[in-house]
Scaffold this motif. Sequence first.
Motif, PDB file in Angstrom:
ATOM      1  N   SER A 139       0.805  -1.223   0.000  1.00 49.42           N
ATOM      2  CA  SER A 139       0.000   0.000   0.000  1.00 49.42           C
ATOM      3  C   SER A 139       0.838   1.274   0.000  1.00 49.42           C
ATOM      4  CB  SER A 139      -0.949   0.001   1.204  1.00 49.42           C
ATOM      5  OG  SER A 139      -0.228  -0.081   2.422  1.00 49.42           O
ATOM      6  N   VAL A 180      -1.790  -5.991  -3.297  1.00 49.48           N
ATOM      7  CA  VAL A 180      -1.347  -4.790  -2.582  1.00 49.48           C
ATOM      8  C   VAL A 180      -1.837  -4.876  -1.140  1.00 49.48           C
ATOM      9  CG1 VAL A 180      -1.303  -2.263  -2.605  1.00 49.48           C
ATOM     10  CG2 VAL A 180      -1.574  -3.516  -4.745  1.00 49.48           C
ATOM     11  N   ARG A 247      -6.151  -5.010  -3.895  1.00 43.60           N
ATOM     12  CA  ARG A 247      -5.796  -4.360  -2.639  1.00 43.60           C
ATOM     13  C   ARG A 247      -6.514  -5.036  -1.478  1.00 43.60           C
ATOM     14  NH1 ARG A 247      -8.016   0.350  -0.597  1.00 43.60           N
ATOM     15  NH2 ARG A 247      -8.967   0.815  -2.610  1.00 43.60           N
ATOM     16  N   ASP A 249      -6.266  -4.183   2.494  1.00 42.75           N
ATOM     17  CA  ASP A 249      -5.567  -3.322   3.452  1.00 42.75           C
ATOM     18  C   ASP A 249      -6.442  -2.829   4.604  1.00 42.75           C
ATOM     19  OD1 ASP A 249      -7.222  -1.512   2.219  1.00 42.75           O
ATOM     20  OD2 ASP A 249      -5.629  -0.184   1.510  1.00 42.75           O
TER      21      ASP A 249
END
Length: 256
Positions: A139, A180, A247, A249
């Motif tokens: 990230s 990510v 992603r 996160d």
Amino acid sequence: MKNAVAIVTGASQGIGRSTAIRLARDFYAVVLAARNAKALEEVMAAVQQAGAEPIPLALDLSQVDAAEIVVSTTLERFGRIDALLNIAGAVPQIDLFEMTDEQWHAGMELKLHGARRLTIRAWDALKQSKGSVVFMSGSASLDPKPAFAAVAATNAAITALAKAFAEQGIQDGIQVNSIVPGAVMTGRRHSFLEKWAPAHNMTVEEAIKRFPEEAGISRYGQPEEIAELLGFMVSPAAKWMTGSSIRMDGGEVKGI
């Protein structure tokens, strides 16, 4: 995925370790590549307990000949490669204005160039198996800060590299994606906080609590959670996914 073969780099700890065990549960034979030979022994036992056959390879992927050793060993033992998970690569978290050229290049050489060389060397075998490749970004590439400049630059390059491989993979039948992850509580992160906390007049426990609050997330992620996503990404269920950057996160990156 019975009889399938996966190469996992950075397999001695953290996300790499959890991913190797996760793939073992899906009946992959797993080639474990990392620098720490002693830690690989423990991971090897865990992979065996999960029901898979492992090969430990203690080597440094920043060395030019490492990719050849990993791929040739895998093909000699198993005759195929179905998945390559490029997880290895600790980039120094040093301020942009304090980092030396040697520290900058060391992070790039392992995480970016090590993954690039290994993917190229494994490409023909992956082409035969119609296999999958996943690159590990992060990230920091989406929200660069001076203290994480090398991390951000390397991870951004990883994402771009994965896109380039994915374009070729469409022609060659190889699935290529990147992931990510955000703030994951690995042993490396905990070690960083142990050094960082005293310098900022706080306990490690306070430091652990501070980042999620500042990032606007509820908690750190766990390596096993990232491993579950990686397991899905190289599974038959995800075969139409390619050229994607996924992603995970906890909501850390607020932009769309």
